[in-house]
Each structure stands twice: as structure tokens, then as C-alpha cells.
Design an enzyme around this catalytic site. Structure first.
Site, PDB file in Angstrom:
ATOM      1  N   SER A 158      -4.838 -30.387  14.045  1.00 60.20           N
ATOM      2  CA  SER A 158      -3.893 -31.089  14.914  1.00 60.20           C
ATOM      3  C   SER A 158      -2.537 -30.378  14.959  1.00 60.20           C
ATOM      4  O   SER A 158      -1.875 -30.367  15.995  1.00 60.20           O
ATOM      5  CB  SER A 158      -3.685 -32.523  14.439  1.00 60.20           C
ATOM      6  OG  SER A 158      -4.917 -33.153  14.264  1.00 60.20           O
ATOM      7  N   CYS A 176      -3.799 -28.359   9.286  1.00 59.11           N
ATOM      8  CA  CYS A 176      -4.852 -29.103   9.981  1.00 59.11           C
ATOM      9  C   CYS A 176      -4.933 -28.647  11.441  1.00 59.11           C
ATOM     10  O   CYS A 176      -3.954 -28.164  12.010  1.00 59.11           O
ATOM     11  CB  CYS A 176      -4.532 -30.588   9.880  1.00 59.11           C
ATOM     12  SG  CYS A 176      -5.597 -31.668  10.846  1.00 59.11           S
ATOM     13  N   CYS A 186      -5.375 -36.248   5.462  1.00 56.81           N
ATOM     14  CA  CYS A 186      -5.821 -36.261   6.864  1.00 56.81           C
ATOM     15  C   CYS A 186      -7.283 -35.871   6.999  1.00 56.81           C
ATOM     16  O   CYS A 186      -8.111 -36.685   7.366  1.00 56.81           O
ATOM     17  CB  CYS A 186      -4.948 -35.369   7.743  1.00 56.81           C
ATOM     18  SG  CYS A 186      -5.588 -35.306   9.433  1.00 56.81           S
ATOM     19  N   HIS A 234       1.163 -32.635   8.292  1.00 61.08           N
ATOM     20  CA  HIS A 234       0.955 -34.071   8.066  1.00 61.08           C
ATOM     21  C   HIS A 234      -0.111 -34.354   7.025  1.00 61.08           C
ATOM     22  O   HIS A 234      -0.531 -35.493   6.879  1.00 61.08           O
ATOM     23  CB  HIS A 234       0.567 -34.724   9.396  1.00 61.08           C
ATOM     24  CG  HIS A 234      -0.701 -34.150   9.955  1.00 61.08           C
ATOM     25  ND1 HIS A 234      -0.753 -32.938  10.585  1.00 61.08           N
ATOM     26  CD2 HIS A 234      -1.975 -34.594   9.910  1.00 61.08           C
ATOM     27  CE1 HIS A 234      -2.000 -32.670  10.931  1.00 61.08           C
ATOM     28  NE2 HIS A 234      -2.763 -33.658  10.528  1.00 61.08           N
ATOM     29  N   HIS A 253      -3.019 -27.618  17.310  1.00 58.57           N
ATOM     30  CA  HIS A 253      -3.105 -28.107  18.689  1.00 58.57           C
ATOM     31  C   HIS A 253      -1.711 -28.377  19.258  1.00 58.57           C
ATOM     32  O   HIS A 253      -1.445 -28.064  20.415  1.00 58.57           O
ATOM     33  CB  HIS A 253      -3.949 -29.381  18.760  1.00 58.57           C
ATOM     34  CG  HIS A 253      -5.416 -29.137  18.592  1.00 58.57           C
ATOM     35  ND1 HIS A 253      -6.010 -27.936  18.883  1.00 58.57           N
ATOM     36  CD2 HIS A 253      -6.408 -29.943  18.170  1.00 58.57           C
ATOM     37  CE1 HIS A 253      -7.310 -28.015  18.645  1.00 58.57           C
ATOM     38  NE2 HIS A 253      -7.575 -29.224  18.201  1.00 58.57           N
TER      39      HIS A 253
HETATM   40 ZN   LIG Z   1      -4.742 -33.679  10.546  1.00 55.42          ZN
END
Ligand SMILES: [Zn+2]
Ligand SMILES: [Zn+2]
Length: 360
Positions: free
Chosen positions: A40, A38, A162, A60, A43
Site C-alpha cells: 500500500s 507494504c 498490516c 503503516h 501504491h
Molecule cells: Zn499495509
């Protein structure tokens, strides 16, 4: 067990052998079957949140098979298939009681005097979002799991944990997009495409995907976008207002970028709603014309699709079963744990909608 460990910003994740504890009360040990990569995760690896504790195992968005349960767990048992969700909730804090379990302030995690869930040579290794799915096994709270039917493919279901929950939920739960409405979605990555699908499921008449990549705009049309605005060639606000004079009813920002967030706000009509889904760097600030608020323009945030995941995910899975939610098509590349750094690169370059890492 093997895991991909984050040590420092901009450094590649390292594949290391870690120890994972036995499940304590309320916990579940899960054999990872699949983990999506993902934005995130990328990031964090790029240092968006400078204060995250290291070393940490990222990942996640996952699904797997229960291997063991701790005392008091009766929701799942060994052999059950589960989707994992970062929105672990306690059910008793003010946010949970107010109906926002995704903002829970008392998430069931281990106390400082308990042994760490993950460790290496006796030293604790931190979990990202209390999950850490870039690993062969995950030790999570029972309240981070959703039990699913065994015949459903775990690699597609992982995305529900997610990206799908976040994008679909932003449209269906946070903004409650109305049938017949007009929608713009900034960013045609995994979450943006999920928001496009959410708008389509809600019955939006016009769905405009905005991205810098013509290829991603084409992909967005396969997921329900009726129009594409190539922000590498035209001003996206002008492009949107050419399609919907006066501005759209809803604009979603699924990137986490100051400029596109301001453009999303500028592209809505009077009394319209701009929704920020993206993950912004800690220091990011927005510059908006305050006078616009007298026209009842609204700017709202959305966290993980405002989910109550044990209610929402089964509904989204039913839409998938019926062919109304596209999941398999979102998985455009598969890899192994060792391919995680390459998956980050492919995401940055816009080569993939989602890479899913498979385990054994
Ligand atoms: Zn995510
Ligand atoms: Zn709570």
C-alpha cells in the site's frame, strides 16, 4: 526526527528532518524500532490515490517502544513495546457498534484547529493512515497500539500490524475458511503469503498459490501452499480447475488487479466465495458474468482482515510463539530508512517477501 516524505507520484520519497508534536490526550509517542514496507505504501507512491494530501510520511506496518503518553492514557506507559495498527477505532460510531471497528468512521485524530502531529518549518506534514512509520518516531492514538511482551522481536512483530493481520484475517475472520476446504490465493507477496498461512491454520486441505513468478510460488510452498500455478505459463483459472475440478471453495485476490480479481471469481465453485483483499486504484472496475450469481457465487471485500486487533493480534502472536505462524521467514531483507525507495523497487521486481526497515 528523520522521516521519508512523499511529495508527488512516481518521485522517490525524500529523507527530511521533521518536527513531531507532544502527545495530547489519548495519544502516544513511539520510538520506531521497525517498519515493514507494504504494497500500500508503494501504491500511494505510485499515485494510486490521486487525492492524498502532500507532503505525507508513508509507512503503516510498525512496532516500537513508547517514549511518552498524553493525558488519560493508561493502557501503555513509557518503555512498553507496542505493535501499531492502522485500524484505529473510536468504539462509539455505528460501524464500531456493529462490530466492524476496522471500518470506524470517527477515528480519533486531531481536529483541524489543533496543531498538526507532524510539521516542517511550521507547515503541516500529513500522516498516512494516522501512523507514518517511515520515521524515527510516530505520534499515534493510544487506540492504534497493542502492548506486546518485551522478549519478542519487534522487527518480526511489525508485520502483524498490516500484512499478517490483513492476510491471516481475510482467511480466518472475513471468509472463515473451513477445515478440509479448497483455497486459491492470487499473489504471493506479503499479504498473499499471510492468506496462505491463514488457510493452513484454518485447516484447508488444498491451498493453491497463483503468481507470475516461479520463485515466489516456491516460497509459497514453504508457507503452506500445497500447489502452485504459474500464471506466466498457464491460464490460472484452468490451472486451478485442473487441480480442483469444479472450482475452489475460496479464492483470495491479494494484488489489487482487475484481471486477477475476475480470475479469482471465475475460479470458485458454485456457492463458493471470492475475497478481494488487494488495494485497487480508485478508477478500477470489474467485469463479471452476472448470471453466475444465481449459482450463489459470492464476491466479498476484506478490509485489514476484518480485525478487532486487540483481540486478534494476541492470538496471532501466540500462533507465532508456537511456531504455527511464520513471521521471521517473511522478513527477507532488512534496511535503514534511507533504503525505502530501494525497498519499493525490490518489491516491484518480486525480489522480496518483505523488507523491514530498522531504526538505530
Ligand atoms: Zn499495509
Ligand atoms: Zn468508530
Amino acid at each position: 526526527m528523520k522521516a521519508a516524505v512523499y511529495h508527488a507520484p512516481h518521485a522517490p520519497l525524500r529523507i527530511e528532518e521533521l518536527d513531531i508534536d507532544e502527545p495530547l490526550a489519548g495519544e502516544v509517542l513511539v520510538r520506531t524500532a521497525a517498519s515493514g514496507v507494504c504494497g500500500s505504501d508503494a501504491h500511494i507512491a505510485e499515485g494510486f490515490l490521486p487525492d492524498v494530501p502532500v507532503p505525507m510520511v508513508l509507512g503503516h506496518e510498525a512496532a516500537g517502544v513508547v517514549e511518552a503518553v498524553g493525558p488519560g492514557v493508561d493502557y501503555v506507559r513509557r518503555g512498553d513495546h507496542v505493535v501499531i495498527c492502522p485500524s484505529v477505532w473510536c468504539g462509539a460510531c455505528e460501524m464500531c457498534l456493529r462490530g466492524h471497528p476496522y471500518l470506524c468512521t470517527q477515528r480519533p485524530v486531531r481536529a483541524p484547529d489543533q496543531p498538526p502531529r507532524l510539521s516542517r518549518g511550521g507547515e503541516p506534514v500529513h500522516q498516512f493512515t494516522n501512523i507514518s512509520s517511515f520515521a524515527e518516531q510516530m505520534l499515534v492514538a493510544e487506540r492504534a497500539t497493542l502492548k506486546v511482551d518485551r522478549e519478542l522481536p519487534l522487527d518480526s512483530l511489525a508485520l502483524i500490524g498490516c500484512g499478517i493481520l490483513t492476510g491471516l484475517g481475510a482467511a480466518l475472520r472475513t471468509a472463515r475458511v473451513e477445515a478440509g476446504s479448497t483455497v486459491a490465493v492470487f499473489g504471493a507477496g506479503g499479504v498473499g503469503l499471510a492468506a496462505v498461512q491463514g488457510a493452513l491454520i484454518a485447516g484447508a486441505a488444498t491451498i493453491i498459490s497463483v503468481d507470475l513468478s516461479p520463485r515466489k510460488l516456491e516460497t509459497a510452498q514453504q508457507f503452506g501452499a500445497t500447489h502452485g500455478v504459474d500464471a506466466s505459463r498457464v491460464d490460472p483459472v484452468e490451472g486451478i480447475r485442473e487441480i480442483v475440478p469444479g472450482g475452489v471453495d475460496y479464492a483470495f485476490e491479494a494484488i489489487g488487479n482487475k484481471t486477477t480479481a475476475e480470475q479469482a471469481f471465475a475460479s470458485i465453485r458454485d456457492a463458493g466465495t471470492a475475497v478481494l483483499i488487494g488495494f485497487f486504484p480508485a478508477e478500477a472496475r470489474l467485469d463479471l458474468p452476472a448470471a453466475d450469481f444465481i449459482s450463489e457465487k459470492k464476491l466479498i471485500g476484506s478490509r485489514m482482515g476484518s480485525n478487532r486487533f486487540r483481540l486478534d493480534m494476541p492470538a496471532y502472536i501466540e500462533l507465532y510463539r508456537q511456531g504455527r505462524l511464520k513471521l521471521d521467514e517473511m522478513v527477507t531483507r532488512r534496511g535503514k530508512l534511507e533504503d525505502v525507495n530501494e525497498a519499493f523497487r525490490a518489491m516491484r521486481e518480486g525480489e522480496v517477501t518483505r523488507t523491514v526497515l530498522g531504526f538505530g
